[in-house]
Scaffold this motif. Structure first.
Motif, mmCIF file in Angstrom:
data_model
loop_
_atom_site.group_PDB
_atom_site.id
_atom_site.type_symbol
_atom_site.label_atom_id
_atom_site.label_comp_id
_atom_site.label_asym_id
_atom_site.label_seq_id
_atom_site.Cartn_x
_atom_site.Cartn_y
_atom_site.Cartn_z
ATOM 1 N N ASN A 1 45.753 -7.578 -52.827
ATOM 2 C CA ASN A 1 45.230 -6.256 -52.504
ATOM 3 C C ASN A 1 45.559 -5.952 -51.042
ATOM 4 O O ASN A 1 46.149 -6.783 -50.346
ATOM 5 N N ALA A 2 45.196 -4.783 -50.584
ATOM 6 C CA ALA A 2 45.583 -4.347 -49.236
ATOM 7 C C ALA A 2 45.036 -5.281 -48.159
ATOM 8 O O ALA A 2 45.733 -5.606 -47.189
ATOM 9 N N ARG B 1 37.314 -10.194 -53.523
ATOM 10 C CA ARG B 1 37.307 -8.832 -54.075
ATOM 11 C C ARG B 1 38.195 -8.744 -55.305
ATOM 12 O O ARG B 1 37.837 -8.101 -56.302
ATOM 13 N N ALA B 2 39.365 -9.384 -55.239
ATOM 14 C CA ALA B 2 40.292 -9.355 -56.376
ATOM 15 C C ALA B 2 39.664 -10.014 -57.599
ATOM 16 O O ALA B 2 39.815 -9.512 -58.729
ATOM 17 N N VAL B 3 38.958 -11.115 -57.376
ATOM 18 C CA VAL B 3 38.302 -11.815 -58.490
ATOM 19 C C VAL B 3 37.219 -10.932 -59.105
ATOM 20 O O VAL B 3 37.112 -10.818 -60.328
ATOM 21 N N ALA C 1 40.977 -14.620 -38.089
ATOM 22 C CA ALA C 1 40.777 -13.316 -38.724
ATOM 23 C C ALA C 1 41.607 -13.221 -40.002
ATOM 24 O O ALA C 1 41.151 -12.683 -41.022
ATOM 25 N N SER C 2 42.823 -13.771 -39.947
ATOM 26 C CA SER C 2 43.684 -13.774 -41.126
ATOM 27 C C SER C 2 43.048 -14.554 -42.277
ATOM 28 O O SER C 2 43.026 -14.098 -43.426
ATOM 29 N N ILE C 3 42.511 -15.734 -41.965
ATOM 30 C CA ILE C 3 41.863 -16.557 -42.993
ATOM 31 C C ILE C 3 40.690 -15.807 -43.616
ATOM 32 O O ILE C 3 40.506 -15.796 -44.841
ATOM 33 N N ALA C 4 39.893 -15.155 -42.763
ATOM 34 C CA ALA C 4 38.736 -14.409 -43.257
ATOM 35 C C ALA C 4 39.175 -13.267 -44.176
ATOM 36 O O ALA C 4 38.604 -13.062 -45.254
ATOM 37 N N MET C 5 40.198 -12.518 -43.762
ATOM 38 C CA MET C 5 40.693 -11.409 -44.585
ATOM 39 C C MET C 5 41.204 -11.899 -45.935
ATOM 40 O O MET C 5 40.955 -11.286 -46.978
ATOM 41 N N LEU D 1 47.124 -8.456 -47.878
ATOM 42 C CA LEU D 1 48.417 -8.217 -47.241
ATOM 43 C C LEU D 1 48.262 -8.044 -45.727
ATOM 44 O O LEU D 1 49.059 -8.552 -44.949
ATOM 45 N N VAL D 2 47.206 -7.332 -45.319
ATOM 46 C CA VAL D 2 46.936 -7.194 -43.888
ATOM 47 C C VAL D 2 46.624 -8.565 -43.284
ATOM 48 O O VAL D 2 47.069 -8.895 -42.172
ATOM 49 N N GLY D 3 45.872 -9.375 -44.023
ATOM 50 C CA GLY D 3 45.549 -10.719 -43.554
ATOM 51 C C GLY D 3 46.790 -11.557 -43.307
ATOM 52 O O GLY D 3 46.868 -12.299 -42.323
ATOM 53 N N VAL D 4 47.766 -11.461 -44.197
ATOM 54 C CA VAL D 4 49.022 -12.195 -44.019
ATOM 55 C C VAL D 4 49.732 -11.738 -42.748
ATOM 56 O O VAL D 4 50.215 -12.552 -41.955
#
Length: 304
Positions: free
Chosen positions: A119-120, A291-293, A280-284, A123-126
């Protein structure tokens, strides 16, 4: 519950302190020898507990090819690459890069597991995670670099291979519902055999010239940082669940950076910014996956 969270903190401490032990040992022996000693001393508590719990069975031999792949890549190569990278980098920097494992796990999952849809937020987290890695690598620096780019590549190779190994386990081993302790014991045991066959052990005794380094490798890196860390992680999986247990990932790079600073390594604004971006990336990624689940479960409920 207090005991559970104490153990949780211990796991982060064990993982985070691994990098300084490798740094000390790299002054006396090769990264391959560090890896051999780490796996040997890490295998001992795993084998002992697995034997007492009776989780190793003869019918598991049929999974030997998969165990071997995990042993060669996710244990022998992973630990070697981590040791190689840490030998070339400040231990705190290596710890921050080592803490990016969830980032590469997420990328591998999204690329190779069709059941996982990004989800968005994921992708932002990556993107945020890779921004943190860029801050660590500092590609804009010229000939007088402060960070060894080969060290960065070794650390990224390690985290990438571990991320891909997660997908491999999901595809080929998870459907068989093997006890995690059995998988870890087979994995480290076979990795030990591989390392004994290929590692040049000449000069390994040099580690005894420094008892700090020797104890760091045997006890800190092997028994605690590998064997006990595996056992604690599986305990936390049972007590807290996978998402909460993986929260130890937040502690690890912080511990590594603090230990590096305490031992005289430079910790500046770039290092602090990088760790903020990686965390922050790990948290996202974790929130996005949850959320996806939930969305998938709601879709199934709506269809039913």
């Amino acid at each position: 519950m207090r005991l559970t969270y104490l153990v949780f903190a211990l796991l982060g401490l064990f993982w985070g302190s691994n990098f300084i032990y490798m740094k000390w040992a790299a002054e006396l022996i090769t990264p391959a020898q560090i890896t051999l000693l780490r796996v040997f001393f890490g295998f001992l508590p795993l084998a002992l507990v697995a034997g007492r719990k009776g989780v190793i069975h003869r019918d598991q031999v049929r999974h030997l090819p998969h165990f071997f792949v995990m042993a060669a890549l996710a244990t022998a190569f992973y630990y070697f690459a981590i040791a190689e990278g840490t030998a070339l980098l400040p231990s705190g920097t290596a710890g921050v890069l080592g803490g990016s494992i969830p980032l590469f796990t997420a990328v591998a999952t999204l690329l190779f597991l069709r059941t996982e849809k990004p989800n968005a937020l994921m992708l932002v987290g990556v993107l945020v995670g890779f921004a943190g890695i860029v801050l660590i690598a500092r590609p804009w620096e010229g000939s007088d670099r402060t960070i060894d780019i080969m060290g960065v590549f070794w650390m990224l190779a390690a985290t990438t291979i571990l991320g891909v190994s997660y997908v491999y386990v999901r595809r080929f081993l998870s459907p068989h519902n093997l006890p995690p302790l059995a998988l870890a014991t087979w994995q480290t045991g076979l990795a030990l055999l591989v390392l004994l066959l290929i590692v040049d052990r000449t000069g390994t005794g040099n580690i005894l010239q420094n008892w700090h380094a020797a104890a760091g490798v045997a006890i800190g890196l092997g028994v605690l940082g590998t064997g006990m860390a595996f056992l604690i992680y599986y305990y936390l999986l049972q007590e807290l669940g996978a998402v909460a247990a993986s929260g130890a990932t937040y502690i690890t790079p912080n511990v590594a950076l603090l230990i590096g600073w305490a031992t005289g390594e430079k910790v500046g604004i770039l290092e602090i910014s990088a760790i903020i971006l990686v965390l922050a990336s790990i948290a996202m990624l974790q929130i996005g996956r949850q959320r996806a689940v939930r969305q998938a479960e709601q879709s199934v409920t709506a269809i039913a």
